[in-house]
Motif scaffolding. Structure first.
Motif, PDB file in Angstrom:
ATOM      1  N   MET A 210       0.729  -1.255   0.141  1.00  0.00           N
ATOM      2  CA  MET A 210      -0.071  -0.120   0.036  1.00  0.00           C
ATOM      3  C   MET A 210       0.876   1.238  -0.100  1.00  0.00           C
ATOM      4  N   THR A 211       0.477   2.285  -0.743  1.00  0.00           N
ATOM      5  CA  THR A 211       1.542   3.584  -0.777  1.00  0.00           C
ATOM      6  C   THR A 211       0.918   4.459   0.397  1.00  0.00           C
ATOM      7  N   GLU A 212       1.863   5.189   0.626  1.00  0.00           N
ATOM      8  CA  GLU A 212       1.610   6.131   1.895  1.00  0.00           C
ATOM      9  C   GLU A 212       1.087   7.493   1.119  1.00  0.00           C
ATOM     10  N   LYS A 213      -0.003   8.078   1.687  1.00  0.00           N
ATOM     11  CA  LYS A 213      -0.511   9.287   1.248  1.00  0.00           C
ATOM     12  C   LYS A 213       0.072  10.442   2.132  1.00  0.00           C
ATOM     13  N   MET A 214       0.581  11.602   1.058  1.00  0.00           N
ATOM     14  CA  MET A 214       1.087  12.589   1.946  1.00  0.00           C
ATOM     15  C   MET A 214       0.664  13.827   1.193  1.00  0.00           C
ATOM     16  N   THR A 215       0.797  15.157   1.726  1.00  0.00           N
ATOM     17  CA  THR A 215       0.731  16.516   0.992  1.00  0.00           C
ATOM     18  C   THR A 215       1.947  16.698   0.056  1.00  0.00           C
ATOM     19  N   GLY A 216       1.736  17.692  -0.541  1.00  0.00           N
ATOM     20  CA  GLY A 216       3.001  18.301  -1.399  1.00  0.00           C
ATOM     21  C   GLY A 216       3.900  18.940  -0.357  1.00  0.00           C
ATOM     22  N   ALA A 217       3.567  19.356   0.682  1.00  0.00           N
ATOM     23  CA  ALA A 217       4.529  20.103   1.311  1.00  0.00           C
ATOM     24  C   ALA A 217       5.245  18.884   2.074  1.00  0.00           C
ATOM     25  N   GLN A 218       4.462  17.592   2.664  1.00  0.00           N
ATOM     26  CA  GLN A 218       5.123  16.601   2.988  1.00  0.00           C
ATOM     27  C   GLN A 218       6.028  15.947   2.171  1.00  0.00           C
ATOM     28  N   ALA A 219       5.810  15.903   0.658  1.00  0.00           N
ATOM     29  CA  ALA A 219       6.696  15.211  -0.206  1.00  0.00           C
ATOM     30  C   ALA A 219       7.952  16.360  -0.373  1.00  0.00           C
ATOM     31  N   LEU A 220       7.600  17.567  -0.282  1.00  0.00           N
ATOM     32  CA  LEU A 220       8.702  18.374  -0.429  1.00  0.00           C
ATOM     33  C   LEU A 220       9.987  17.908   0.663  1.00  0.00           C
ATOM     34  N   VAL A 221       9.298  18.245   1.813  1.00  0.00           N
ATOM     35  CA  VAL A 221      10.316  17.835   3.017  1.00  0.00           C
ATOM     36  C   VAL A 221      11.101  16.664   2.981  1.00  0.00           C
ATOM     37  N   ARG A 222      10.326  15.377   2.524  1.00  0.00           N
ATOM     38  CA  ARG A 222      10.772  14.084   2.376  1.00  0.00           C
ATOM     39  C   ARG A 222      11.742  13.865   1.267  1.00  0.00           C
TER      40      ARG A 222
END
Length: 80
Positions: free
Chosen positions: A1-13
């Protein structure tokens, strides 16, 4: 299963993934949502500056002094 995240979370990741350990910036309306996950990051430290140009200069100096990637973050507006 894939993890859902916001664009802001993806940026920091993404910053964490490439090894960024310091971000110079100033919060503002347009970039404020990115500051929550940045604050929650155990790997990336934020250095508050007085204005957008200061963030750019600090990131450049950091990169030259350490050999690491210099990152600055600013909101939209006249300073950007």
């Amino acid at each position: 299963m894939t993890e859902k995240m916001t664009g802001a979370q993806a940026l920091v990741r993404a910053l964490e993934h490439v090894g960024v350990d310091t971000v110079f910036g100033i919060p503002g309306g347009a970039v404020l949502p990115a500051y929550d996950p940045l604050h929650d990051s155990a790997e990336v430290r934020h250095v508050l500056v007085r204005h957008e140009q200061g963030a750019g200069h600090a990131a450049e100096g950091y990169a030259q002094a350490t050999g690491k990637v210099g990152v600055c973050m600013a909101t939209s507006g006249p300073g950007a």
